[in-house]
Scaffold this motif. Structure first.
Motif, PDB file in Angstrom:
ATOM      1  N   PRO A   1     -27.476 -47.616  12.143  1.00 38.09           N
ATOM      2  CA  PRO A   1     -26.526 -47.816  13.415  1.00 38.09           C
ATOM      3  C   PRO A   1     -26.441 -49.123  13.698  1.00 38.09           C
ATOM      4  N   PHE A   2     -27.352 -49.979  12.946  1.00 35.31           N
ATOM      5  CA  PHE A   2     -27.520 -51.462  13.416  1.00 35.31           C
ATOM      6  C   PHE A   2     -27.032 -52.393  12.418  1.00 35.31           C
ATOM      7  N   LEU A   3     -26.718 -53.622  12.499  1.00 37.17           N
ATOM      8  CA  LEU A   3     -26.435 -54.357  11.674  1.00 37.17           C
ATOM      9  C   LEU A   3     -27.493 -54.640  10.584  1.00 37.17           C
ATOM     10  N   TYR A   4     -27.308 -54.758   9.433  1.00 37.01           N
ATOM     11  CA  TYR A   4     -28.240 -54.969   8.286  1.00 37.01           C
ATOM     12  C   TYR A   4     -27.753 -56.260   7.467  1.00 37.01           C
ATOM     13  N   LEU A   5     -28.248 -57.422   8.111  1.00 43.89           N
ATOM     14  CA  LEU A   5     -27.847 -58.649   7.420  1.00 43.89           C
ATOM     15  C   LEU A   5     -28.892 -59.078   6.267  1.00 43.89           C
ATOM     16  N   LEU A   6     -28.219 -59.898   5.286  1.00 39.86           N
ATOM     17  CA  LEU A   6     -28.988 -60.673   4.254  1.00 39.86           C
ATOM     18  C   LEU A   6     -29.067 -62.083   4.441  1.00 39.86           C
ATOM     19  N   ASP A   7     -30.305 -62.473   4.713  1.00 36.81           N
ATOM     20  CA  ASP A   7     -30.556 -63.968   4.734  1.00 36.81           C
ATOM     21  C   ASP A   7     -30.680 -64.698   3.247  1.00 36.81           C
ATOM     22  N   GLU A   8     -29.486 -64.549   2.726  1.00 40.67           N
ATOM     23  CA  GLU A   8     -29.368 -64.828   1.269  1.00 40.67           C
ATOM     24  C   GLU A   8     -29.847 -66.199   0.706  1.00 40.67           C
ATOM     25  N   ARG A   9     -29.634 -67.240   1.710  1.00 41.56           N
ATOM     26  CA  ARG A   9     -29.834 -68.567   1.391  1.00 41.56           C
ATOM     27  C   ARG A   9     -31.491 -68.858   1.977  1.00 41.56           C
ATOM     28  N   GLN A  10     -31.905 -67.972   2.608  1.00 40.95           N
ATOM     29  CA  GLN A  10     -33.430 -67.948   2.983  1.00 40.95           C
ATOM     30  C   GLN A  10     -33.568 -69.173   3.949  1.00 40.95           C
ATOM     31  N   GLU A  11     -32.420 -69.167   4.944  1.00 38.67           N
ATOM     32  CA  GLU A  11     -32.641 -70.492   5.759  1.00 38.67           C
ATOM     33  C   GLU A  11     -32.838 -70.156   7.321  1.00 38.67           C
ATOM     34  N   VAL A  12     -32.532 -68.963   7.524  1.00 37.48           N
ATOM     35  CA  VAL A  12     -32.877 -68.329   8.756  1.00 37.48           C
ATOM     36  C   VAL A  12     -34.268 -67.742   9.024  1.00 37.48           C
ATOM     37  N   PHE A  13     -34.778 -67.098   8.150  1.00 38.74           N
ATOM     38  CA  PHE A  13     -36.304 -66.792   8.464  1.00 38.74           C
ATOM     39  C   PHE A  13     -37.269 -67.817   8.833  1.00 38.74           C
ATOM     40  N   PRO A  14     -36.969 -68.897   8.031  1.00 38.38           N
ATOM     41  CA  PRO A  14     -38.124 -70.076   8.227  1.00 38.38           C
ATOM     42  C   PRO A  14     -37.862 -70.739   9.653  1.00 38.38           C
ATOM     43  N   ARG A  15     -36.600 -70.594  10.078  1.00 38.47           N
ATOM     44  CA  ARG A  15     -36.449 -71.435  11.404  1.00 38.47           C
ATOM     45  C   ARG A  15     -37.119 -70.265  12.204  1.00 38.47           C
ATOM     46  N   PHE A  16     -37.073 -69.115  12.141  1.00 39.58           N
ATOM     47  CA  PHE A  16     -37.622 -68.212  13.085  1.00 39.58           C
ATOM     48  C   PHE A  16     -39.119 -68.507  13.054  1.00 39.58           C
ATOM     49  N   GLY A  17     -39.639 -68.584  11.895  1.00 41.22           N
ATOM     50  CA  GLY A  17     -40.948 -68.330  11.378  1.00 41.22           C
ATOM     51  C   GLY A  17     -41.670 -67.214  11.199  1.00 41.22           C
ATOM     52  N   ALA A  18     -40.583 -66.350  10.765  1.00 40.22           N
ATOM     53  CA  ALA A  18     -41.148 -64.848  10.177  1.00 40.22           C
ATOM     54  C   ALA A  18     -41.827 -65.083   8.951  1.00 40.22           C
ATOM     55  N   THR A  19     -42.731 -64.138   8.773  1.00 42.39           N
ATOM     56  CA  THR A  19     -43.628 -64.454   7.664  1.00 42.39           C
ATOM     57  C   THR A  19     -43.725 -63.171   6.933  1.00 42.39           C
ATOM     58  N   ARG A  20     -43.568 -62.066   7.559  1.00 40.51           N
ATOM     59  CA  ARG A  20     -43.645 -60.686   7.119  1.00 40.51           C
ATOM     60  C   ARG A  20     -42.678 -59.569   7.388  1.00 40.51           C
ATOM     61  N   THR A  21     -42.537 -58.795   6.808  1.00 39.94           N
ATOM     62  CA  THR A  21     -41.668 -57.304   7.152  1.00 39.94           C
ATOM     63  C   THR A  21     -42.429 -56.319   7.605  1.00 39.94           C
ATOM     64  N   PRO A  22     -42.061 -55.544   8.665  1.00 37.39           N
ATOM     65  CA  PRO A  22     -41.342 -56.036   9.772  1.00 37.39           C
ATOM     66  C   PRO A  22     -41.887 -57.169  10.597  1.00 37.39           C
ATOM     67  N   HIS A  23     -41.033 -57.896  11.174  1.00 38.27           N
ATOM     68  CA  HIS A  23     -41.555 -59.001  12.235  1.00 38.27           C
ATOM     69  C   HIS A  23     -40.328 -59.214  13.244  1.00 38.27           C
ATOM     70  N   VAL A  24     -40.642 -59.022  14.602  1.00 31.04           N
ATOM     71  CA  VAL A  24     -39.895 -58.567  15.375  1.00 31.04           C
ATOM     72  C   VAL A  24     -39.487 -60.039  16.197  1.00 31.04           C
ATOM     73  N   TYR A  25     -38.536 -60.305  16.785  1.00 33.96           N
ATOM     74  CA  TYR A  25     -38.165 -61.451  17.713  1.00 33.96           C
ATOM     75  C   TYR A  25     -37.101 -60.925  18.650  1.00 33.96           C
ATOM     76  N   VAL A  26     -37.463 -60.845  20.050  1.00 32.31           N
ATOM     77  CA  VAL A  26     -36.701 -60.503  20.826  1.00 32.31           C
ATOM     78  C   VAL A  26     -36.043 -61.628  21.727  1.00 32.31           C
ATOM     79  N   LEU A  27     -34.786 -61.693  21.566  1.00 29.78           N
ATOM     80  CA  LEU A  27     -34.167 -63.008  22.183  1.00 29.78           C
ATOM     81  C   LEU A  27     -33.218 -62.596  23.708  1.00 29.78           C
ATOM     82  N   GLN A  28     -33.299 -63.206  24.479  1.00 31.20           N
ATOM     83  CA  GLN A  28     -32.849 -62.937  25.803  1.00 31.20           C
ATOM     84  C   GLN A  28     -31.889 -63.951  26.369  1.00 31.20           C
TER      85      GLN A  28
END
Lengths: 201, 165
Positions: A115-142
């Protein structure tokens, strides 16, 4: 002596920088623009009436991601209504991990009626910006009053990947409930075993 | 109808004959532990370099680096270097996945399956640098410690070991 102290301080701070990549709790996160499985591009700014976002780097193939699929769906159903939707992002390169390809994402999303957006980080530019290293890896943004997005929680969904019924601490739900009550999540940073993100070679 | 049945009986008989030879395949010794049961492996105080590799059968990069670790284990066997492989597979899959996988492999090493869901508590006790992604490798010798998250090449691994000896 003064120079030495300065040098030492610089050395220590540069160590800190190299040890931690990506966002820390308290940082302001940058928005992104990524394709969803419906073929459209999405930014967080496009999602109306949000108090914040539950950004989860996850994927198709990883047993830990699979174990959490139903819990992620339930989290979205519960918290979207309160202004905190899940935004799932697959960070993996499909050459390294074919099970995480664009077409496989669509199939899985249909099978599970994500029921949620399922996006693809095709160029692999977003996950390094977050610092994500694994799946699943959660970031709550307020969302802040000025519209910026503050990182309020980083880490795991809960403390038992194997058995949702045996969870002792529901880290993510607790963090969201705290934020909605105007409090600071405690803990705001947790760890979990996960599949390493598959980087383009 | 008769022929396939007798063929089946023959087949079963052959299988029964073959079974004793299966027993000559070295038995896979793997200990299922929680973190409490595992942590002494992180605290040895002798002059052996210990390489503790966290892996799982479902983890592609883990399987990719495994032959380099096994080769190193064979080459350095007995030379104050000890390998410990820690599977993070589900304990329910020990007999169906993990043991059959390990049976195909040969390297002087000890094996554990770490079955402890409280990872947020024990990951930082392995290393404060570990986010939880696997593969992950801790190399230590008494007080000296090096942690690496992600794959390691043969050269990287051996350079780290040499740095500890």
């Amino acid at each position: 002596m003064k120079h030495l102290i300065l040098y030492f301080a610089f050395f220590v701070s540069s160590l800190g920088l190299s040890a931690q990549q990506g966002y820390n709790v308290g940082d302001v996160a940058e928005d992104f623009r990524l394709p969803n499985i419906d073929g459209k591009l999405y930014s967080l700014a496009d999602i109306p009436n949000a108090q914040g976002f539950i950004v989860i780097f996850t994927c198709n193939h990883c047993p830990y991601s699979i174990a959490y699929e139903d819990r992620i769906i339930a989290l979205h159903r519960k918290y979207q209504a309160k202004g905190w939707p899940v935004v799932a992002i697959n960070p993996n390169d499909s050459v390294v991990q074919p099970a995480d390809s664009w077409s496989a994402m669509k199939v899985r999303a249909r099978e599970k009626s994500f029921p949620f957006l399922y996006l693809l980080d095709e160029r692999q530019e977003v996950f390094p910006r977050f610092g994500a290293t694994r799946t699943p890896h959660v970031y709550v943004l307020q969302k802040q009053e000025n519209g910026s997005l503050k990182v309020a929680y980083i880490g795991a969904i809960d403390d038992n990947h194997k058995d949702a019924g045996a969870v002792n601490e529901a880290f993510l739900s607790n963090a969201l409930d705290a934020l909605m009550a105007g409090k600071t999540p405690e803990p705001s940073f947790t760890r979990a075993i996960g599949c390493s993100i598959k980087v383009k070679q | 109808m008769r022929l396939p049945l007798s063929a089946l009986i023959m087949g079963l008989a052959l299988l029964a004959l073959a079974t004793p030879s299966l027993a000559t395949v070295p038995e896979v010794r793997i200990k299922v532990v929680d973190f409490e049961g595992f942590k002494k492996e992180l605290e040895a105080q002798d002059d052996t370099v210990r390489i503790i590799n966290f892996w799982a059968t479902w983890c592609l990069p883990c399987l990719k680096e495994l032959p380099d670790f096994e080769r190193t284990a064979r080459e350095r066997a007995g030379n104050r270097v000890a390998f410990i492989f820690v599977s993070l597979d589900n304990a329910e899959q020990l007999d169906t996945r993990v043991i059959p996988f390990l049976r195909e492999r040969e390297a002087p090493a000890r094996h554990f399956l770490l079955d402890d869901p409280g990872a947020n508590r024990w990951i930082p006790l392995v290393s404060g640098e570990w986010s939880g992604a696997i593969p992950a490798t801790l190399i230590y010798r008494s007080g000296k410690r090096k942690f690496h998250e992600g794959m390691m090449s043969y050269d990287e691994l051996n350079a780290q070991i040499n740095g500890m000896l």
